[in-house]
Design an enzyme around this catalytic site. Structure first.
Site, PDB file in Angstrom:
ATOM      1  N   GLY A  43      23.521  13.993   4.008  1.00  9.19           N
ATOM      2  CA  GLY A  43      22.550  14.625   3.116  1.00  9.19           C
ATOM      3  C   GLY A  43      21.872  15.743   3.879  1.00  9.19           C
ATOM      4  O   GLY A  43      21.816  15.717   5.107  1.00  9.19           O
ATOM      5  N   THR A  44      21.393  16.732   3.161  1.00 15.84           N
ATOM      6  CA  THR A  44      20.793  17.852   3.889  1.00 15.84           C
ATOM      7  C   THR A  44      19.610  18.482   3.161  1.00 15.84           C
ATOM      8  O   THR A  44      19.330  18.152   2.013  1.00 15.84           O
ATOM      9  CB  THR A  44      21.867  18.916   4.209  1.00 15.84           C
ATOM     10  OG1 THR A  44      21.274  19.945   4.962  1.00 15.84           O
ATOM     11  CG2 THR A  44      22.464  19.468   2.948  1.00 15.84           C
ATOM     12  N   THR A  45      18.977  19.348   3.806  1.00 15.67           N
ATOM     13  CA  THR A  45      17.887  20.218   3.368  1.00 15.67           C
ATOM     14  C   THR A  45      16.696  19.515   2.715  1.00 15.67           C
ATOM     15  O   THR A  45      16.664  19.274   1.514  1.00 15.67           O
ATOM     16  CB  THR A  45      18.377  21.366   2.461  1.00 15.67           C
ATOM     17  OG1 THR A  45      19.586  21.873   3.005  1.00 15.67           O
ATOM     18  CG2 THR A  45      17.364  22.487   2.447  1.00 15.67           C
TER      19      THR A  45
END
Lengths: 263, 224
Positions: A43-45
């Protein structure tokens, strides 16, 4: 499950992590053989910024495995306790487990001791959990959270960034983590002021995530077709409050109209 | 060879029970009472810091009377049990009956095998999702468990308090009348108890997640 009754010299105290390791229940991620890092969901940001009454924390919803989108509705922003929130980027499995343990760690401390940890104490707890996770991080299961909360003793919101070693860095105005964080951070830097209002700050963070999604393939943008929007929450003296999805949808509609008008 | 004096097992148990009861009778009492919005716990406790009533889990609370360090140790063991169970399975799987049974096992074991029984009586209560779903488990120093209906009283003076609680009209009470009834039952006909001598908490049935809430001194005064 038996009653965990310890003698005074053997007592794990108010730490849930210490209790789990006494009962041999703590999660372990170290692996003996090489594996394909792209097979793990990431998962990111995630972003957070201070506003006039506290802090706001937000994250997109996309999870990827290598170049594939593996999940469109992943939650990366969590309430840690009544006055704090945590958002995660990195290997999804260990990250979500870390959040679950962190939430329990805070609740367990509060129940055993009869009062909550200070915000500083909470931030340090997360730091220790990251340090314990370092061997797994070195094998590719990197987890980098951000922590935001309202400090009841000091009366203002505070932000903390971390690295894989458990390094804890308090930030004055905003933090971002994950692959789209470079773009998101730039947007926030250009629009942020010390006295920014709640509404302006929500818009700013949503714009930051929108821009990150525009530039980074691992960050998900607003998906009006499926009705999937980033999760964004405010934390002030009133506590942790998630911004309603309908409000996020309306704000995105306005942001998109504004951007389309410029093109 | 020295022969120890023979003591009949009945006598050993009776002596231990007497010892525990004396210890419990020295402390002040605690009651739990159902009301329309959930469960109310009230203890006579002049201390703001040494609690008799505490949160265990989302819908479960704990009450203890007798020797503070002993029931507090049990309380912490209960919190650990519940949090570990919730972590291993899910928050929905933490239930009061399993916890009450664990407490009963522990107290029973200590009563029969240790030199000294624990001088405590404890209460494990869980607020249901509907008005009839509440559970009150009363566990004594020897590990005996009672499944109480509607109300429970713990402590040295429990018998007469229970009679006074039983006399309260059982129609769904609002919080204020439940508190007044509980305090009158605790105090008895000869005394009155002021707000600062009370420790009060509720398990709010309609709350989501953690239902336990302590009442502040102002709230208690207001309701009385």
């Amino acid at each position: 499950m038996s009653l965990p009754f310890y003698s005074a010299t053997d007592d794990p105290g108010p730490s849930f992590a210490a209790l789990l390791s006494k009962e041999s229940l703590q999660p372990r991620y170290e692996v003996d053989s090489p594996y394909d890092a792209a097979s793990i969901m990431h998962g990111t940001t995630v972003v957070a910024a201070r506003f006039a009454d506290g802090v706001i924390i937000a994250g997109d919803r996309r999870a990827t495995s290598g170049h594939l989108i593996s999940h469109r509705t992943m939650e990366k922003v969590f309430q840690a306790d009544r006055w704090s929130g945590v958002a995660i980027s990195g290997a999804a499995g260990p990250a979500i487990e870390m959040v679950k343990l962190f939430q329990l760690q805070l609740e367990h401390y509060e129940k055993v001791e009869g009062h909550s940890l200070s915000l500083e104490g909470k931030a340090n707890q997360l730091s220790q959990m990251l340090r314990a996770h370092l061997p797994a991080a070195m094998q590719g299961m990197v987890v980098v959270p951000i922590f935001a909360g309202f400090d009841l003793r000091r009366g203002y919101g505070r932000l903390f960034a971390y690295d894989v070693t458990g390094g804890r860095y308090e930030e004055e105005d905003y933090v971002a983590s994950g692959s789209g964080s470079l773009h998101a951070r730039t947007v926030i830097r250009l629009g942020h002021r010390a006295d920014i209002s709640r509404d302006e700050c929500v818009d700013l963070l949503l714009k930051a995530l929108f821009t990150a999604a525009d530039e980074d393939s691992a960050t998900g943008g607003p998906d009006s077709m499926r009705g999937i929007y980033p999760i964004i929450s405010t934390i002030s003296a009133e506590g942790y409050v998630e911004v309603p999805e309908s409000e996020v949808a309306d704000r995105f509609a306005a942001i998109i109209a504004e951007f389309a008008g410029r093109a | 060879m020295n022969m120890p004096f023979y003591v009949a097992p009945e006598q050993v148990m009776k002596d231990r029970a007497d010892y525990a009861q004396k210890g419990i009778a020295r402390g002040r009492s605690l009651v739990a009472l159902e009301f329309a919005g959930g469960l109310l716990l009230v203890a006579e406790n002049p201390s703001r810091n040494l609690r008799k009533i505490s949160e265990i889990y989302d819908r479960i609370a704990f009450g203890g009377v007798g020797k503070y360090n002993e029931y507090d140790q049990l309380r912490i063991a209960g919190v650990r049990h519940a949090d570990m169970k919730g972590y291993t399975y899910s928050r929905d799987d933490v239930d009061s009956q399993a916890l009450a049974n664990q407490y009963a096992q522990m107290l029973g074991q200590i009563f029969t095998h240790e030199m000294k029984p624990l001088e405590v009586e404890i209460l494990v209560v869980a607020v249901g999702y509907c008005e009839t779903g509440n559970r009150l488990f009363h566990i004594r120093y020897d590990g005996s468990v009672t499944d109480e209906q509607g109300f429970a009283a713990l402590g040295g003076d429990a018998e007469s308090i229970r009679e006074r609680l039983a006399a309260i009209d059982r129609a769904p009470l609002d919080l204020g009348s439940a508190l007044q009834g509980a305090v009158a039952a605790l105090a008895g006909p000869e005394r009155t108890l002021a707000a600062d001598q009370l420790e009060v908490a509720v398990l709010d049935r309609l709350e989501e997640g953690r239902c336990f809430r302590r009442l502040t001194l102002d709230e208690i005064s207001g309701l009385l």
